[in-house]
Design a protein around this motif. Structure first.
Motif, short mmCIF file in Angstrom:
data_model
loop_
_atom_site.label_atom_id
_atom_site.label_comp_id
_atom_site.label_asym_id
_atom_site.label_seq_id
_atom_site.Cartn_x
_atom_site.Cartn_y
_atom_site.Cartn_z
N LEU A 57 -22.54 57.93 -37.04
CA LEU A 57 -21.30 58.63 -36.72
C LEU A 57 -21.55 59.94 -35.99
N GLY A 58 -22.78 60.43 -36.03
CA GLY A 58 -23.11 61.67 -35.36
C GLY A 58 -23.30 61.49 -33.86
N VAL A 109 -21.46 62.29 -46.08
CA VAL A 109 -21.00 60.91 -45.89
C VAL A 109 -22.16 59.98 -46.20
N PRO A 110 -22.22 59.41 -47.39
CA PRO A 110 -23.32 58.50 -47.73
C PRO A 110 -23.05 57.09 -47.22
N GLY A 115 -25.50 49.40 -36.63
CA GLY A 115 -24.30 49.77 -35.90
C GLY A 115 -23.51 50.88 -36.58
N THR A 116 -22.39 51.24 -35.97
CA THR A 116 -21.51 52.28 -36.49
C THR A 116 -20.98 51.91 -37.87
N PHE A 117 -20.98 52.87 -38.77
CA PHE A 117 -20.53 52.70 -40.15
C PHE A 117 -21.47 51.83 -40.98
N ALA A 118 -22.63 51.49 -40.47
CA ALA A 118 -23.59 50.68 -41.22
C ALA A 118 -24.78 51.54 -41.62
N ASN A 119 -25.84 50.90 -42.09
CA ASN A 119 -27.05 51.62 -42.45
C ASN A 119 -28.24 50.69 -42.32
N LEU A 172 -14.71 65.97 -33.22
CA LEU A 172 -15.13 66.86 -34.28
C LEU A 172 -15.51 66.11 -35.55
N ALA A 173 -14.71 65.10 -35.92
CA ALA A 173 -14.92 64.41 -37.18
C ALA A 173 -16.01 63.35 -37.09
N THR A 174 -15.98 62.57 -36.03
CA THR A 174 -16.93 61.47 -35.87
C THR A 174 -17.32 61.38 -34.40
N PRO A 175 -18.26 62.19 -33.96
CA PRO A 175 -18.60 62.27 -32.53
C PRO A 175 -18.93 60.93 -31.90
#
Length: 286
Positions: free
Chosen positions: A98-99, A92-93, A58-62, A183-186
């Motif tokens: 977020l893209g 952003v590691p 999900g968003t902000f995860a990996n 712009l920052a976090t599409p």
């Protein structure tokens, strides 16, 4: 009166905080380690479970921290399990997805091709959390994924856009706020209810033929709101409210995908419906 930009900054921070309210504190450390056991490209699917499972974070995860519980759960049940990172932003590691979501879907497409080539399977099953339960729908609908995917299981997926518990309703009061998010976090801007991306994704119907869809939601979800917007419409859809299976389950958005074994039991049922068993509060022990 304060200039709007000074007011906007804390609003955007609040939106981001709400979206990642319970991201594990150890996320950075977890992401730095290799996944222990999954992403084994020598794994060959068994006759009982002939399709590899691709986990979509999900968003902000990996690809690691989102699956520290579910990946071993599925491995213990003899699945070949894989996970990918997608939607990374430069500099952003660890915190991904977020893209732009359409570009993330292209990354998923390439990853599924890689998994199918390695395993020799004709199709894969996809299991995603939050954005990871929704983004694959773009792949299925617009990038030819339906020919390569048997089932999509979404855990707390943002299928029709979110109000973030009403916070997005404040954006029109701050000119330029959505532009800043874009712009920052599409991917955050694209997940807001009524966005151009959401309109395109859901135009003409929620599903595509040939794919089995399962949605697992919690009424306590505070990120994808209202929670019922997670549910899909279509002829091959199973929508599950986790509290209908276990009223005692208090999991919200993040915990539903990270640790909830009742939700995991429903995932297993969706991946192998021929051998599905009833999901109850006791499934936490399964």
């Amino acid at each position: 009166m304060l200039p709007w930009k000074r007011v906007l900054r804390p609003l955007v921070a609040l939106l981001l905080t709400a979206a990642v309210a319970a991201v594990p504190a150890t996320a950075a450390h977890a992401a730095a380690t290799s996944s222990s056991g999954w992403n084994d490209y020598s794994c060959k699917p068994s006759a009982a479970h002939p399709r590899p499972v691709v986990l979509v974070h999900g968003t902000f995860a990996n690809s690691v921290d989102n699956w520290l519980s579910l990946a071993p759960y599925l491995e213990d049940r003899d699945y070949c399990v894989f996970s990918l990172d997608y939607g990374e932003l430069p500099g952003v590691p660890f915190f991904h997805a977020l893209g732009p979501i359409d570009k993330s879907a292209e990354q998923l497409s390439a990853f599924v091709d890689k998994v199918l080539a390695a395993t020799g399977a004709a199709k894969a099953d996809l299991v995603g959390h939050s954005q990871g339960g929704m983004m694959p729908r773009y792949y299925l609908k617009f990038l030819g994924g339906a020919a390569k995917v048997n089932a999509l299981v979404g855990i707390a997926p943002n299928n029709h856009g979110t109000t973030l518990s009403g916070l997005t309703n404040l954006l029109p009061y701050f000119p330029g706020a959505e532009d800043l998010l874009t712009l920052a976090t599409p991917a955050l801007a694209q997940q807001i209810v009524g966005s151009d991306f959401m309109t395109k994704l859901n135009a003409g119907g929620d599903t595509v033929p040939g794919v089995h869809y399962t949605v697992i939601a919690s009424k306590y979800d505070e990120v994808v709101t209202p929670y019922r917007t997670q549910f899909l419409s279509g002829s091959d859809v199973k929508n599950v409210l986790i509290q209908d299976l276990c009223p005692l389950d208090l999991s919200e958005h993040v915990l539903l995908g990270l640790t909830d074994r009742i939700a995991f039991h429903e995932v297993a049922n969706a991946l192998d419906p021929a051998h599905a068993t009833a999901t109850t509060c006791a499934s936490v022990l399964s």
